[in-house]
Design an enzyme around this catalytic site. Structure first.
Site, short mmCIF file in Angstrom:
data_model
loop_
_atom_site.label_atom_id
_atom_site.label_comp_id
_atom_site.label_asym_id
_atom_site.label_seq_id
_atom_site.Cartn_x
_atom_site.Cartn_y
_atom_site.Cartn_z
CE LYS A 81 2.08 -2.04 5.55
NZ LYS A 81 2.21 -1.45 4.21
CB CYS A 90 0.12 5.11 8.59
SG CYS A 90 0.93 6.59 7.93
N GLY A 115 11.62 -3.49 2.67
CA GLY A 115 12.95 -3.42 2.07
C GLY A 115 13.31 -4.49 1.05
N GLY A 127 12.69 0.84 2.56
CA GLY A 127 13.82 0.56 1.68
C GLY A 127 14.76 -0.50 2.26
CB ILE A 146 7.45 -4.27 9.26
CG1 ILE A 146 8.58 -3.93 8.27
CG2 ILE A 146 7.85 -5.47 10.09
CD1 ILE A 146 9.91 -3.55 8.94
N GLY A 180 1.74 11.18 4.98
CA GLY A 180 0.56 11.47 5.78
C GLY A 180 -0.73 11.00 5.13
CB SER A 213 -0.89 0.00 1.24
OG SER A 213 -1.70 1.14 1.24
CB SER A 230 6.44 12.76 6.87
OG SER A 230 6.84 13.90 6.12
#
Lengths: 265, 310
Positions: free
Chosen positions: B171, B136, B250, B223, B197, B77, B26, B75
């Site tokens: 998630k 998030c 990552g 990443g 994660i 948001g 996502s 960020s």
């Protein structure tokens, strides 16, 4: 847009920390408009440093040779990597990206292009396109010093008029390019105006143009991740309605925007 | 892809059946429409959409991105156009293109998730599953603030589960130390799988201006830099045998994907790599298939959780 591996034809140093890279790509020649950009992988296949691609505006296209060029300034690991590549090496890029400048919308015959520093790069492609379409182009370019002397040589190859300013007076007239705009603002009312340069230049231009009710378009940049509008990372604030604002992505909604709509903080 | 591709690649996470284990994370792939210009996105196991909220969200103040060594700090948001936009604008296109869609949703509390689920009910036949973004780090309400409270995880999951007939994925954030408890509570609420994660909370400061490099001060790191953290979190949660795991964090190539499956992931999610290798989904899917061929692995499910620790 297309993901392309194109052969580098040349990668020349044209100033201190300033380079011009020319890449073979019939696709880019066929499909790009002035103002559009490519997102280039700036690390070898076996490494992930730097991780993200770097966006570069299309500086020039040469249809006869099926090549396009970018101008870039050495800034960090990405551009350092690019500067080490030589002819015969492969550039991995996606493009053309973003909204470019189309001529059909413009009935006007007079165009003013205002470039600051490396911001002159995409305006060269625009100047060349306009000139080929028989338009009158006035290119106003401002630099810190004389590092862009070779850029002036490129301008001389186009059928346009131009003026160059440098902050220390070593190239063209001494001063800021905005000085020229202030001086001749009334003349420029009859021009279609396109700008590309640093935020400080845009702030000054916005002030001048709003006082004189002059419209102008500008090309913006931001740190990007995807380059294609999916991550929403490269946003800037623009006016929305009377007092409102909206975030727009530079990569997909832009990079071309109405200068007077931009909100600088 | 070679002629063998597709064989033995299917995986099951509870009642969620995937033709292969490659899922887009996502927020890194929108709804897949842009990427379909580059390769056939319908070949993927699933595309998890950007998280949609009940009403549009403008997202955080820029700058929203900062590159760090082998990582990307963001960020954003959760800027999004709202669930109605997905239903009216994206869904018809993704349906026509044959994508398998996991719809990610974000709400401030159980009531908002209930309202979202009610809206989704009329389109649920077009979705494989919904993913609840309870992780998030870049929002004031919802996200990790909701997803770190076990009761809320269970309540929100149950609220959505009550309304929708399609599977629910939760998630979770690596910034929590009680992942087993959170996953159990998600299971109690009726979740069928865990995505693990989300990004790791991070910060970067400009030493010349003394200012944070992100407009929102703190952001989430993704990443290759976070890959070992993800592998460990997946390994630890897999041992608890609570719910099947979609492993992410990552992954940059097929070797990473295999590593995640060995750690315990039943499927793998690709995120930041989509910005670097625009064909990552296709390339990693092909890489997994070749690896299976070279190792004589008939079914990819045979390697899930098969790390040899002794």
């Amino acid at each position: 847009m297309k993901l392309i591996k194109g052969e580098i034809i040349s990668n020349k140093k044209i100033g201190e920390g300033l380079y011009k890279m020319t890449i073979f790509s019939p696709y880019i020649i066929k499909h790009s408009l002035p103002g559009q950009f490519v997102n280039i992988k700036c690390s070898s296949e076996s490494t992930i440093d730097p991780l993200l691609r770097r966006p570069f505006s299309i500086h020039d296209i040469e249809p006869d040779f099926k090549v396009f060029s970018i101008l870039y300034v050495l800034k960090g690991t990405g551009t350092k990597y690019l500067s080490k590549l030589s002819s015969g090496d492969i550039a991995d890029f996606i493009g053309p990206l973003g909204n470019g400048i189309t001529l059909q919308e413009n009935e006007n015959n007079n165009f003013l292009l205002i470039g600051g520093g490396i911001g002159v790069a995409p305006l060269f492609f625009l100047a060349k396109t306009l000139s080929a379409a028989g338009k009158n182009v006035f290119f106003a370019a401002g630099f810190k010093d004389n590092n862009f002397l070779l850029f002036e040589k490129m301008l001389q190859g186009l059928k346009i008029s131009y003026e160059i300013y440098s902050e220390n007076g070593t190239h063209g007239k001494k001063g800021m390019i905005t000085d020229l705009v202030i001086e001749r603002a009334d003349d420029f009312k009859k021009y279609d105006i396109y700008c590309c340069g640093p935020i400080n230049m845009y702030k000054v231009l916005q002030n001048i143009f709003s006082l004189k009710s002059i419209k102008a378009k500008a090309l913006f940049e931001e740190i990007m991740a995807c380059g294609i509008g999916v991550c929403k990372g490269c946003v800037m604030k623009f006016k929305n309605g009377k007092d409102g604002y909206i975030y727009k992505t530079i990569c997909k909604d832009g990079p071309l925007f109405d200068l007077m709509e931009a909100i600088f903080e | 892809m070679n002629s063998n591709t597709g064989k033995g690649l299917s995986v099951k996470l509870g009642t969620i059946e995937l033709k292969n284990p490659v899922i887009m994370c996502s927020g890194t792939f929108s709804s897949g429409i842009e990427y379909n210009d580059l390769y056939d996105v319908s070949m993927l196991g699933a595309v998890t959409t950007k998280s949609f909220s009940l009403v549009p969200r403008e997202g955080n103040k820029p700058p929203r991105l900062c590159e760090t060594p082998a990582g990307l700090l963001n960020s954003i948001g959760l800027e999004n156009e709202g669930i109605d936009f997905f239903i009216n604008e994206h869904l018809p296109v993704v349906k026509r293109s044959g994508f398998t869609i996991i719809l990610s949703i974000l709400g401030a509390d159980a009531a908002e998730f209930t309202n979202l689920a009610t809206k989704i009910r009329k389109i649920e036949d077009d979705l494989l599953a919904v993913e609840l973004n309870l992780s998030c780090p870049n929002v004031e309400k919802g996200g990790i603030t909701l997803g770190s409270i076990p009761d809320e995880v269970e309540n929100v999951t149950a609220a959505v589960r009550k309304i929708l007939n399609i599977p629910v994925i939760v998630k979770l954030s690596p910034n929590n130390n009680n992942l087993a408890e959170l996953a159990s509570r998600a299971k109690n609420g009726g979740a069928e799988a865990i995505s693990l994660i989300n990004t790791i909370i991070g910060m970067a400061i400009d030493i010349n201006t003394f200012k944070p490099k992100l407009g929102n001060i703190i952001g989430g790191l993704s990443g290759p830099a976070i890959k070992p953290v993800a592998v460990a979190k997946i390994y630890n949660l897999y041992k608890e045998k609570i719910l099947p795991i979609i492993g992410m964090g990552g992954i940059s190539d097929w070797k990473d994907a295999i590593e995640f499956m060995l750690a315990g992931a039943s499927a793998i999610g690709l995120g930041t790599v989509n910005f670097v290798d625009y064909n990552a989904g296709k390339n990693i899917l092909e890489g997994i298939a070749s690896y299976m061929g070279s190792k004589n692995i008939l079914n990819i499910t045979d390697i899930i959780g098969k790390v040899k620790v002794r």
